[in-house]
Design a protein around this motif. Structure first.
Motif, mmCIF file in Angstrom:
data_model
loop_
_atom_site.group_PDB
_atom_site.id
_atom_site.type_symbol
_atom_site.label_atom_id
_atom_site.label_comp_id
_atom_site.label_asym_id
_atom_site.label_seq_id
_atom_site.Cartn_x
_atom_site.Cartn_y
_atom_site.Cartn_z
ATOM 1 N N GLY A 217 2.056 0.975 -5.258
ATOM 2 C CA GLY A 217 2.080 -0.461 -5.035
ATOM 3 C C GLY A 217 3.463 -1.038 -4.810
ATOM 4 O O GLY A 217 3.585 -2.236 -4.572
ATOM 5 N N THR A 218 4.504 -0.233 -4.861
ATOM 6 C CA THR A 218 5.852 -0.718 -4.582
ATOM 7 C C THR A 218 6.005 -0.965 -3.081
ATOM 8 O O THR A 218 5.641 -0.115 -2.273
ATOM 9 N N GLU B 280 1.737 6.719 1.816
ATOM 10 C CA GLU B 280 2.459 5.492 2.133
ATOM 11 C C GLU B 280 1.729 4.702 3.215
ATOM 12 O O GLU B 280 0.956 5.253 4.005
ATOM 13 N N THR B 281 2.008 3.404 3.250
ATOM 14 C CA THR B 281 1.389 2.499 4.221
ATOM 15 C C THR B 281 2.477 1.721 4.937
ATOM 16 O O THR B 281 3.336 1.111 4.292
ATOM 17 N N LEU B 282 2.455 1.749 6.255
ATOM 18 C CA LEU B 282 3.375 0.958 7.069
ATOM 19 C C LEU B 282 2.772 -0.434 7.255
ATOM 20 O O LEU B 282 1.609 -0.570 7.645
ATOM 21 N N LEU B 283 3.572 -1.461 6.995
ATOM 22 C CA LEU B 283 3.117 -2.846 7.100
ATOM 23 C C LEU B 283 3.908 -3.534 8.202
ATOM 24 O O LEU B 283 5.128 -3.621 8.147
ATOM 25 N N MET B 284 3.194 -4.048 9.204
ATOM 26 C CA MET B 284 3.780 -4.824 10.285
ATOM 27 C C MET B 284 3.068 -6.178 10.316
ATOM 28 O O MET B 284 1.839 -6.232 10.286
ATOM 29 N N VAL C 291 -2.121 -2.185 -5.951
ATOM 30 C CA VAL C 291 -3.186 -1.943 -4.980
ATOM 31 C C VAL C 291 -2.705 -1.087 -3.818
ATOM 32 O O VAL C 291 -3.442 -0.872 -2.861
ATOM 33 N N GLY C 292 -1.466 -0.617 -3.891
ATOM 34 C CA GLY C 292 -0.923 0.162 -2.787
ATOM 35 C C GLY C 292 -1.685 1.435 -2.525
ATOM 36 O O GLY C 292 -1.756 1.906 -1.399
ATOM 37 N N GLY C 293 -2.265 2.024 -3.569
ATOM 38 C CA GLY C 293 -2.996 3.267 -3.395
ATOM 39 C C GLY C 293 -4.418 3.083 -2.941
ATOM 40 O O GLY C 293 -5.134 4.050 -2.736
ATOM 41 N N ASP D 131 -8.621 -3.178 1.679
ATOM 42 C CA ASP D 131 -8.371 -3.914 0.438
ATOM 43 C C ASP D 131 -6.958 -4.478 0.416
ATOM 44 O O ASP D 131 -6.742 -5.616 -0.016
ATOM 45 N N LEU D 132 -5.991 -3.690 0.860
ATOM 46 C CA LEU D 132 -4.610 -4.159 0.884
ATOM 47 C C LEU D 132 -4.459 -5.323 1.861
ATOM 48 O O LEU D 132 -3.776 -6.310 1.565
ATOM 49 N N ALA D 133 -5.112 -5.232 3.014
ATOM 50 C CA ALA D 133 -5.029 -6.317 3.998
ATOM 51 C C ALA D 133 -5.633 -7.601 3.437
ATOM 52 O O ALA D 133 -5.065 -8.688 3.588
ATOM 53 N N ASP D 134 -6.785 -7.492 2.773
ATOM 54 C CA ASP D 134 -7.414 -8.681 2.191
ATOM 55 C C ASP D 134 -6.537 -9.288 1.105
ATOM 56 O O ASP D 134 -6.449 -10.517 0.973
#
Length: 733
Positions: free
Chosen positions: A482-483, A514-518, A545-547, A552-555
């Motif tokens: 979640g970092t 990991e998740t890339l956020l744009m 919620v990062g994992g 779910d992360l988008a919401d």
């Protein structure tokens, strides 16, 4: 002995006192006879109880309250307008002002109102104690928002000043001002019609309200409010040529007043056969005129006879003008909203293609209010090489022109990327395209438009990300725990500003888990929060919620925007939500993650620092500090940053190649291990030096030995890797 008997025994005996009708010795009385119901107490003190259901515009009165407001003395529920018609208009306006303060403070308040009879006389003054009921608070059953209160009569005071008496002229002026304010706050046609239905004052109490509009050669009934709804819409639509009051008003532009049923029947016998079923006594049909054009007809029907004096007609004409302006504005806004929705549906990307081995989640929320079509967009482009291109951008402005430019720019970007160009070349070509497009479009009448853009070329197999940025926000990386950290990238000016601009490319690695956020700035900035506080809000929201899944992360991220705007009650709604939001998430599943099964997620930073970019050493230090944001030993954090600077600086100083940094944090919180590796193309090992007291360099290895828990170097391909390790807690301590 029962509990009731015990209670009677304890409190039911009284000492004998002289006076009439004493209790006999040993006589008991029932304590329950002293307990009165709340309703009985209120009735005996002539205090009424009422509730206002704000969600439905209905008021409920008990028998006492109904009597005080000159209604039959029985419990009743009636529309809000019916009660407003029995209260002095100035008192209603003053009460609304007091209630606004009371609602903000969440406390009980008290107001006074004059009850007006049908002849215009003040019948009595009543005192109300009112408590606002806000949504989500405990209140009266069935009332989710509104008010509850009590009402009682205020005894008359001899010698009351004349200024307190009912003044028709002043009341009508206050009524018109109140109606104008209500119409100005209505944003849709339904809102306008709802306001029209709520208009009432002593001497002006329509029993039925209707609005007609012309559609082609026919008259249509848009809305009707009143009793006897059944059959109200039967004759509509009707030809404009038919002999009916509303059609006459449309053809001539002059109002029609029918003071009695006999007048209605004599002037419109055919229409009377249908209208008589509603049992009304007077009717007023008034034109709704805007800019000299009649857009409709307003009907006000009255259950009691109305003489339609000059004052009555003036008041009705004023309300009709206000209604016409409000409806015209609302129809225009409704049309703009429909056009906006159609444009947004047309320009929205199609189904998002799948990326092998990765998960994608996207969200798009358009701006609101009229033709404020935004220029935000995103796209996912399959490339000939098997890679995938991710695009997100924002064209300057919130209008149809911004949307049109966005659509053309999106097509051009997709074409350049599909030809196989690298990210830097894609943005360079797009910038030249936009500069030429806006110059031709504007023809010197307006300033050229620009666009920010972030383009990422993804290798699904390795997780490599080649990133080029044109004035856009840097991408963010969300770790599995979640970092969320910012990944600084090289960039150039926004597209369209300089046709010859270069856009350097930065390579990052998307690690497993990991998740890339744009995103566009609408997700970060709001009307009350800047970028810095916006990023802090997002980082707080994604913690934990990062994992989870990308959806779910988008919401979660989208939900923070609404939460951030809620406290801004002083900002008008039309001034909020003024920016589009585009969001694109790319998640690499944690299947290839290092570490024992079930262990704590591993955080990792991978960064390349070129020989020509020594300033990026500062970025490397910042990313390491972000990676260790929850490191328990702050003194060891400064040690890690110092050693990183030393190793990277040595590479850039003593070799001819670039430095590849890999920092990895593993283990449970409180007992984690940081391992930092810096690779370079030189195979020459680091040498220990013996600098003098005045030397400014040569102490790097001494620092490594004294600060790290372990360090070393190892050959890697044609070059080498220098590494050091640091425990969150020193071994043995």
């Amino acid at each position: 002995m029962s509990s009731d008997q015990a209670l009677q025994t304890t409190v039911g005996r009284r000492p004998h006192r002289p006076g009439p009708s004493p209790l006999a010795d040993g006589e008991r009385i029932d304590i329950k006879s002293f307990i009165m119901r709340t309703e009985d107490v209120l009735a005996s003190s002539e205090t009424g109880v009422w509730t206002w259901d704000g969600a439905h515009g209905r008021i409920s009165l008990d028998a006492t309250a109904a009597r005080l407001f000159e209604l039959p003395a029985e419990a009743v529920t009636l529309p809000e307008a019916a009660l407003r018609a029995r209260i002095a208009t100035e008192d209603i306006i003053e009460t609304e002002r007091v209630l606004a303060v009371a609602e903000a403070a969440g406390r009980v308040t008290e107001t006074r109102m004059r009850v007006i009879g049908e002849d215009g006389r003040v019948l009595r003054t009543v005192r109300n104690r009112i408590r606002p009921v806000r949504e989500g608070e405990p209140g009266v059953a069935g009332i989710t928002s509104g008010m509850v209160g009590t009402v009682m009569e205020v005894p008359g005071t001899p010698g009351r000043p004349a200024s307190m008496e009912w003044d028709w002229r002043r009341a009508r002026e206050a009524f018109v001002l109140d109606a104008g304010q209500a119409f100005s706050e209505a944003h849709t046609a339904k809102d306008v019609l709802r306001v029209t239905d709520s208009l009432a004052m002593p001497g002006f109490t329509p029993d039925g309200i209707a609005v007609f509009v012309q559609e082609g050669d026919e008259l249509s009934l848009v809305d009707y409010q009143g009793r006897d709804l059944e059959g109200a819409f039967d004759p509509f639509p009707m030809p404009v040529e038919r002999h009916y009051p509303a059609t006459d008003v449309l053809r001539t532009g002059r109002a029609v007043y029918l003071a009695t049923p006999e007048e209605y029947e004599s002037r419109y016998p055919e229409a009377w056969t249908w209208a008589k079923r509603f049992r009304r006594s007077s009717w007023a049909f008034l034109p709704l005129v805007v800019a000299g054009r009649t857009i409709g007809v307003w009907l006000a029907a009255f259950a009691s006879p109305v003489g339609f004096t000059i004052e009555d007609r003036s008041l009705l004409s004023t309300i009709a003008r206000l209604l016409a302006q409000a409806l015209s504005r609302a129809y225009l806004q409704d049309t703009e909203r429909e056009l906006t929705a159609d444009l947004q549906r047309t320009m929205r990307p199609g189904p998002t293609p799948q990326v092998p081995g990765m998960a994608i989640a996207t969200r798009y929320v358009p701006t609101g209010g009229g033709l404020r079509v935004g220029g935000d967009w995103f796209d996912v482009i399959p490339l000939p090489s098997g890679r995938v291109g991710l695009v997100i951008g924002d064209v300057q402005g919130h209008d149809v022109r911004a949307a049109a430019i966005m659509a053309q720019l999106r097509i051009a970007l997709r074409a350049y990327a599909s030809e196989g160009h690298h990210p830097d070349a894609v943005l360079s070509r797009a910038s030249r395209f936009l500069a030429g497009l806006t110059s031709e479009f504007d023809q010197g009448t307006e300033e050229p438009r620009f666009a920010t853009c972030l383009y990422v070329e993804v290798d699904p197999r390795s997780g490599a990300l080649d990133i080029s940025r044109a004035g856009h926000l840097d991408p963010e990386m969300v770790f599995e725990d979640g970092t969320m950290v910012t990944r600084p990238t090289e960039g150039g000016l926004p597209l369209g500003v300089s046709p010859e601009e270069d856009y350097p490319t930065t390579r990052l690695i998307l690690q497993p888990g990991e998740t890339l956020l744009m995103c566009t700035d609408g997700l970060v900035e709001t009307c009350t929060r800047d970028l810095e506080s916006g990023w802090a809000r997002l980082r707080k929201a994604v913690a934990g919620v990062g994992g989870g899944g990308g959806g779910d992360l988008a919401d979660t991220l989208m939900g923070t925007v609404h939460d951030a705007q809620e406290p801004s009650r002083t900002v008008p709604r039309q001034e909020r939500d003024l920016d589009d939001i585009a969001l694109l998430l790319l998640r690499r599943p944690p299947g290839a993650r290092k570490g024992p099964p079930g262990g704590a997620p591993v955080r990792r930073v991978v960064l390349t620092i070129a020989q020509s970019e020594p300033a990026r050493i500062s970025d490397a230090r910042g990313q390491l500090e972000t990676l260790l944001h929850d490191w328990s030993r702050k003194d060891r954090l400064s040690d890690a940053v110092l050693m990183l600077s030393e190793v990277v600086t040595n590479v850039l100083t003593h070799t001819d190649g670039d430095a590849l940094l890999v920092a990895e944090l593993s283990g449970p919180p409180g007992d984690r291990l940081l391992r930092v590796e810096v690779s370079d193309p030189s195979d020459e090992p680091p040498h220990r030096r013996h600098p003098g007291e005045l030397a400014s360099s040569g102490r790097g290895l001494l620092l490594m030995e004294s600060l790290s828990d372990a360090w070393g170097y190892a050959p890697r391909g044609p070059g080498k890797t220098t590494w050091f390790e640091l425990h969150e807690q020193r071994p043995g301590g």
